[in-house]
Design a protein around this motif. Structure first.
Motif, PDB file in Angstrom:
ATOM      1  N   THR A  47     -27.326 -19.282   0.268  1.00  0.00           N
ATOM      2  CA  THR A  47     -26.089 -19.681   0.939  1.00  0.00           C
ATOM      3  C   THR A  47     -25.791 -21.153   0.672  1.00  0.00           C
ATOM      4  O   THR A  47     -24.641 -21.531   0.388  1.00  0.00           O
ATOM      5  CB  THR A  47     -26.196 -19.416   2.447  1.00  0.00           C
TER       6      THR A  47
ATOM      7  N   GLY B 130     -21.706 -10.695   5.194  1.00  0.00           N
ATOM      8  CA  GLY B 130     -20.672 -11.664   5.540  1.00  0.00           C
ATOM      9  C   GLY B 130     -20.887 -12.174   6.949  1.00  0.00           C
ATOM     10  O   GLY B 130     -21.978 -12.636   7.297  1.00  0.00           O
TER      11      GLY B 130
ATOM     12  N   LYS C 277     -22.532 -15.858  -2.470  1.00  0.00           N
ATOM     13  CA  LYS C 277     -22.144 -14.947  -1.396  1.00  0.00           C
ATOM     14  C   LYS C 277     -23.251 -13.902  -1.256  1.00  0.00           C
ATOM     15  O   LYS C 277     -23.381 -13.004  -2.091  1.00  0.00           O
ATOM     16  CB  LYS C 277     -20.803 -14.295  -1.714  1.00  0.00           C
ATOM     17  N   THR C 278     -24.039 -14.052  -0.201  1.00  0.00           N
ATOM     18  CA  THR C 278     -25.314 -13.343  -0.120  1.00  0.00           C
ATOM     19  C   THR C 278     -25.395 -12.447   1.099  1.00  0.00           C
ATOM     20  O   THR C 278     -24.969 -12.825   2.197  1.00  0.00           O
ATOM     21  CB  THR C 278     -26.475 -14.363  -0.083  1.00  0.00           C
TER      22      THR C 278
ATOM     23  N   LEU D 259     -19.677  -9.694  -1.940  1.00  0.00           N
ATOM     24  CA  LEU D 259     -20.944 -10.413  -2.096  1.00  0.00           C
ATOM     25  C   LEU D 259     -21.483 -10.196  -3.504  1.00  0.00           C
ATOM     26  O   LEU D 259     -21.195  -9.197  -4.166  1.00  0.00           O
ATOM     27  CB  LEU D 259     -21.956  -9.941  -1.050  1.00  0.00           C
ATOM     28  N   THR D 260     -22.287 -11.141  -3.959  1.00  0.00           N
ATOM     29  CA  THR D 260     -22.841 -11.075  -5.315  1.00  0.00           C
ATOM     30  C   THR D 260     -24.366 -10.964  -5.330  1.00  0.00           C
ATOM     31  O   THR D 260     -24.939 -10.555  -6.338  1.00  0.00           O
ATOM     32  CB  THR D 260     -22.443 -12.322  -6.113  1.00  0.00           C
TER      33      THR D 260
END
Length: 332
Positions: free
Chosen positions: A83, A100, A88-89, A130-131
């Motif tokens: 983060t 999120g 975006k985890t 998210l990635t």
């Protein structure tokens, strides 16, 4: 088949309730719906769930964290580091799933969710944009194939001490169950964002290190070691302990960064090193950013959590439920 009853015995009930087809591993014929026989039903349902949700693991960079103790702490440290680095985890732990701004109770608190739940969480992360995802991965989850279709890119081990011998029968079987994480690492499909395929090992845990290092070598996978001594690729120096936290340096081949954390105890230095190694070596995150992520973690509920109500003594709540965890908690 389960531990005490066999799901195959309930096939007629499932068909009466509207099942359109059945997958099983016994030789069965004469059903009124199609029957697909497989060698392992548990493993089949994992890949069926992944296909149902559009193979979400292929669209994420997945980091698996396993070990007897320290999984939840290391997973949360990694979440903070990624983060801080701007990724975006998402997080799936034995406590909750973080997608999120949404935090979902995974319901178990001791083991990995079932295969369909894991894939559903991953799919929701993909939908949320998210990635990256951090998956706390238990030996039960590995032995029962709940995570087989998760498409791991990095595998982290904290330690492997005696636990769950009722389930696995022996330490060697338990260690082999943990080692399945590296076998899954080797099976990960090629992803557009790249495949680190990195194993992160605890050099101080000598009972597991040699076995896992050899397993990674046989799979032609990269590996990095961490330690409280200078023998590893990444290690800690100048450790200062206090009731309010830890201060130490993390040292690698071409860097030295100071680290502060609210966590206490030598074992949490190891957890910090594990998370740091996965992020810096596996994902190329700047060491200073990783150090900031570690500092950002306020603590883990129920993990060496101080209770201060003004009483004239120290009160700590800790989840220590294994011989090793209790020992290090008392040492701390």
């Amino acid at each position: 088949p389960g531990a005490s009853v066999d799901g195959h015995d309930f096939i007629p009930d499932a068909i009466r309730c509207g099942a359109a087809a059945v997958v099983g591993q016994r030789d069965i014929s004469g059903l009124s719906v199609p029957y697909v026989r497989v060698s392992d039903s548990r493993r089949a349902v994992t890949y069926l769930a992944a296909a149902f949700y559009g193979h979400p693991g292929r669209k994420l960079t997945a980091i698996g964290v396993t070990g007897t103790d320290g999984k939840t702490t290391t997973s949360n440290l990694l979440y903070q580091i990624l983060t801080a680095a701007g990724f975006k985890t998402g997080l799936v732990s034995t406590v909750n799933a973080v997608i999120g701004d949404e935090v979902l109770d995974t319901g178990f608190h001791v083991t990995t969710p079932d295969a369909h739940d894991v894939q559903r969480y991953l799919a929701r992360m993909v939908e949320a944009g998210l990635t990256h995802v951090i998956l706390e991965t238990t030996s039960h989850g590995l032995a029962q194939h709940r995570v087989d279709a998760s498409q791991y890119d990095i595998a982290v081990v904290t330690n492997i001490t005696h636990e769950h011998l009722d389930e696995h029968g022996s330490y060697e079987n338990y260690r082999a169950a943990k080692g399945r994480l590296f076998e899954l690492l080797a099976e990960t499909v090629n992803k557009p964002q790249g495949n680190p395929r990195l194993g992160v090992l605890n050099l101080d845990d000598q009972k597991s290190y040699g076995y896992l290092s050899a397993l990674l070598t046989r799979q032609s996978l990269c590996q990095v070691s961490y330690s409280l001594t200078s023998q590893a690729d990444i290690h800690a120096e100048n450790i200062s302990y206090s009731p309010s936290g830890l201060v130490f340096d993390i040292v690698g081949r071409d860097f030295r960064v100071p680290v502060r954390t609210h966590l206490v105890g030598a074992y949490n230095v190891s957890n910090c090193l594990a998370a740091f190694s996965a992020a810096v070596v596996g994902l190329g995150i700047d060491p200073r950013t990783a150090a900031q992520g570690i500092a950002n973690l306020p603590g883990i509920p129920g993990r060496m959590e101080f209770i201060d109500l003004g009483q004239p003594f120290t009160a700590i709540v800790d989840f220590a439920h294994t011989p090793n965890a209790l020992t290090v908690a008392l040492d701390t």
